[in-house]
Design an enzyme around this catalytic site. Structure first.
Site, PDB file in Angstrom:
ATOM      1  CB  VAL A 195     -94.417  35.464 -92.963  1.00 59.71           C
ATOM      2  CG1 VAL A 195     -93.305  36.046 -93.811  1.00 59.71           C
ATOM      3  CG2 VAL A 195     -94.080  35.585 -91.479  1.00 59.71           C
ATOM      4  CG  LEU A 196     -98.805  38.087 -97.156  1.00 61.87           C
ATOM      5  CD1 LEU A 196    -100.192  37.767 -97.683  1.00 61.87           C
ATOM      6  CD2 LEU A 196     -98.908  38.671 -95.771  1.00 61.87           C
ATOM      7  N   GLY A 203     -88.751  35.355-104.485  1.00 62.26           N
ATOM      8  CA  GLY A 203     -87.512  34.892-105.087  1.00 62.26           C
ATOM      9  C   GLY A 203     -86.447  35.953-105.175  1.00 62.26           C
ATOM     10  N   GLY A 205     -85.305  37.574-102.225  1.00 58.76           N
ATOM     11  CA  GLY A 205     -84.713  37.780-100.907  1.00 58.76           C
ATOM     12  C   GLY A 205     -85.480  38.759-100.048  1.00 58.76           C
ATOM     13  CG  LEU A 206     -87.877  41.691-101.739  1.00 53.06           C
ATOM     14  CD1 LEU A 206     -88.976  42.196-102.675  1.00 53.06           C
ATOM     15  CD2 LEU A 206     -87.114  42.863-101.149  1.00 53.06           C
ATOM     16  N   GLY A 207     -88.521  38.330 -98.599  1.00 52.95           N
ATOM     17  CA  GLY A 207     -89.113  37.670 -97.429  1.00 52.95           C
ATOM     18  C   GLY A 207     -88.067  37.530 -96.343  1.00 52.95           C
ATOM     19  CE  LYS A 208     -81.129  35.197 -95.433  1.00 50.76           C
ATOM     20  NZ  LYS A 208     -79.914  34.758 -96.078  1.00 50.76           N
ATOM     21  CG  ASP A 231     -96.571  24.895 -94.540  1.00 48.34           C
ATOM     22  OD1 ASP A 231     -97.620  25.428 -94.933  1.00 48.34           O
ATOM     23  OD2 ASP A 231     -95.468  25.112 -95.062  1.00 48.34           O
ATOM     24  CE1 TYR A 238     -91.409  30.542 -92.083  1.00 50.40           C
ATOM     25  CE2 TYR A 238     -90.306  32.453 -91.147  1.00 50.40           C
ATOM     26  CZ  TYR A 238     -91.372  31.903 -91.834  1.00 50.40           C
ATOM     27  OH  TYR A 238     -92.371  32.702 -92.293  1.00 50.40           O
TER      28      TYR A 238
END
Lengths: 259, 193
Positions: A195-196, A203, A205-208, A231, A238
């Site tokens: 996931v990148l 910062g 909210g795009l990863g979420k 990690d 997560y």
């Protein structure tokens, strides 16, 4: 001209897990295909036809349009995932105006349409070790789900000199800014890897958002056990998405022979 | 201590560590040592003399019988169609005994074939446990995956079998990397999947 969004710290991203690197063998000289489609080719609809997901992103969107000179993250209220609503293959997550008058859209896609050179560049940006392109291509081909975030910047088409961007009228600039993939047995279990998100887009909210769509897509395909390895730095990320560490005391283990 | 740390970096190289890791570290003796580690405790011939056949494809595997072994070890039974689909998308190793289609030991792994593989559903028929059969299927599965070139082999172990996997060279939470699972669950009765 102030930038539309501030770059976040270029430390490691929401790396779900260890991108196990086999750098021990010589890098393969096999030329890999530049464009990789491991799914049915998703047709790009015109912007007007894309359904903009309301609710979760309204506050985020309005936050950006008001002030383009900072990346104030407007935390959307966490909502329970509505699994009933199907996740379209391609989806506009947000849309905003840039200072030069052009429009940027962030697009989620599960079509798996990844330019592996773009992906390699993105991995470089987040500081991940390089891996042979042919292997990257194979890993994407053999993944059950490959989800991407792209930024599409479209010039406004106005002939107002002050607002004219470097793009010619109607021209589009598309850039890979995030990815996540999952391997699966196609029936019960899926495991999320790699996931990148581009540091310049972190910062926000795009990863979420990317992960939520991935989870929803997997659940809709009836894959009920979604796992990953995290990690320390990303465990909270997560947890916030609904993952728990060591459920029922079950431990993640890695093959690691001690010579 | 130092040597161990270097080996760890070679094996894990996460996003954070990659930047700092010494990319020039040689691994010249690694392959030789790996061959030692990948040696089988019981050879195919030894297993055969004890009445067990090694099988490496799901062809000829009685899916219903596999479900029965699952039930006997306390796993949920699965819908056969879905189980078949899972087998079609996994690398499998299993042992049959007197009946050629009935598994007495079984293990499978699913992944991308180059970087990662996740091991699932490792079972040994209760009446055949303690004979080294679980080790036999696991050793072969890992060997096959390593031959494929897969660098990262992982699994999720219930507390009572963590020791079993430790003896098979699996490490728990290496470098603080934790296994996580999404906790949304559909309500289920006895047949979960």
């Amino acid at each position: 001209m102030a930038p539309a969004f501030a770059a976040a710290a270029s430390s490691s991203v929401c790396g779900a897990c260890v991108p196990a690197a086999c750098h021990f063998e010589a890098r393969s000289m096999v030329a890999a295909s530049r464009f990789l489609r491991n799914r049915v080719e998703g047709k790009r609809q015109s912007a007007a036809a894309w359904p903009l997901k309301a609710g979760l992103w309204d506050s985020l969107r309005s936050g950006f349009l008001k002030d383009n000179n900072s990346t104030q993250t407007v935390e959307p209220p966490s909502e329970p995932l509505e699994v009933e609503e199907p996740v379209p293959e391609e989806l506009v997550l947000l849309e905003r105006a840039l200072p030069d008058g052009s429009t940027e859209q962030i697009i989620f896609s599960s079509a798996g349409d990844v330019d592996i050179y773009d992906l390699q560049a993105l991995c470089d940006k987040v500081g991940w070790p390089r891996r042979p392109l042919s292997k990257i291509a194979a890993s994407l081909r053999n993944s059950y789900l490959v989800a991407t975030l792209h930024s599409v910047i479209q010039s406004s088409g106005t002939d107002d000199e002050h607002l004219r961007s470097y793009l010619t009228e109607g021209e589009e600039k598309k850039q890979l800014i995030g990815m996540a993939r999952a391997t699966s047995d196609h029936a019960f279990n899926a495991t999320i890897w790699d996931v990148l998100v581009d540091p310049s887009y972190q910062g926000q909210g795009l990863g979420k958002a990317l992960m939520e769509k991935v989870i929803r897509t997997l659940l809709q395909r009836d894959i009920n056990n979604i796992t990953l390895f995290a990690d320390n730095k990303v465990i909270d990320f997560y947890k916030n998405l609904g993952f728990e560490v060591d459920p029922q005391g079950i431990k993640g283990m890695f093959w690691y022979p001690r010579f | 201590m130092c040597k161990r740390k270097k080996k760890k970096q070679q094996w894990w190289s996460s996003a954070i560590r990659a930047a700092a890791s010494d990319s020039s570290t040689k691994r010249s003796d690694g392959k030789e040592e790996e061959q030692k580690v990948l040696r089988l405790t019981l050879s195919d011939a030894e297993l055969a003399s004890r009445g067990f056949s090694v099988r490496r494809t799901a062809e000829g595997l009685d899916v219903g019988a596999l479900n029965e072994v699952f039930a006997r070890v306390g796993f949920p039974r699965r819908q056969e169609e879905r189980l078949r689909r899972a087998l079609d998308h996994s690398r499998v190793v299993w042992l049959s005994s007197s009946s050629e289609s009935v598994p007495v030991a079984f293990a499978r792994a699913a992944g991308d074939g180059v970087f990662n593989a996740v091991v699932w559903d490792v079972v040994v028929e209760p009446s055949c446990q303690g004979l080294g059969l679980g080790r036999a299927v696991m050793e072969r599965l890992v060997l096959d995956l390593r031959r494929d070139g897969v660098a990262n082999i992982v699994l999720y172990a219930e507390p009572r079998v963590v020791g079993f996997y430790r003896l098979l060279d699996f490490a728990m939470d290496p470098d603080g990397i934790r296994g996580m699972a999404y906790y949304y669950r559909k309500s289920s009765s006895t047949t979960t999947n």
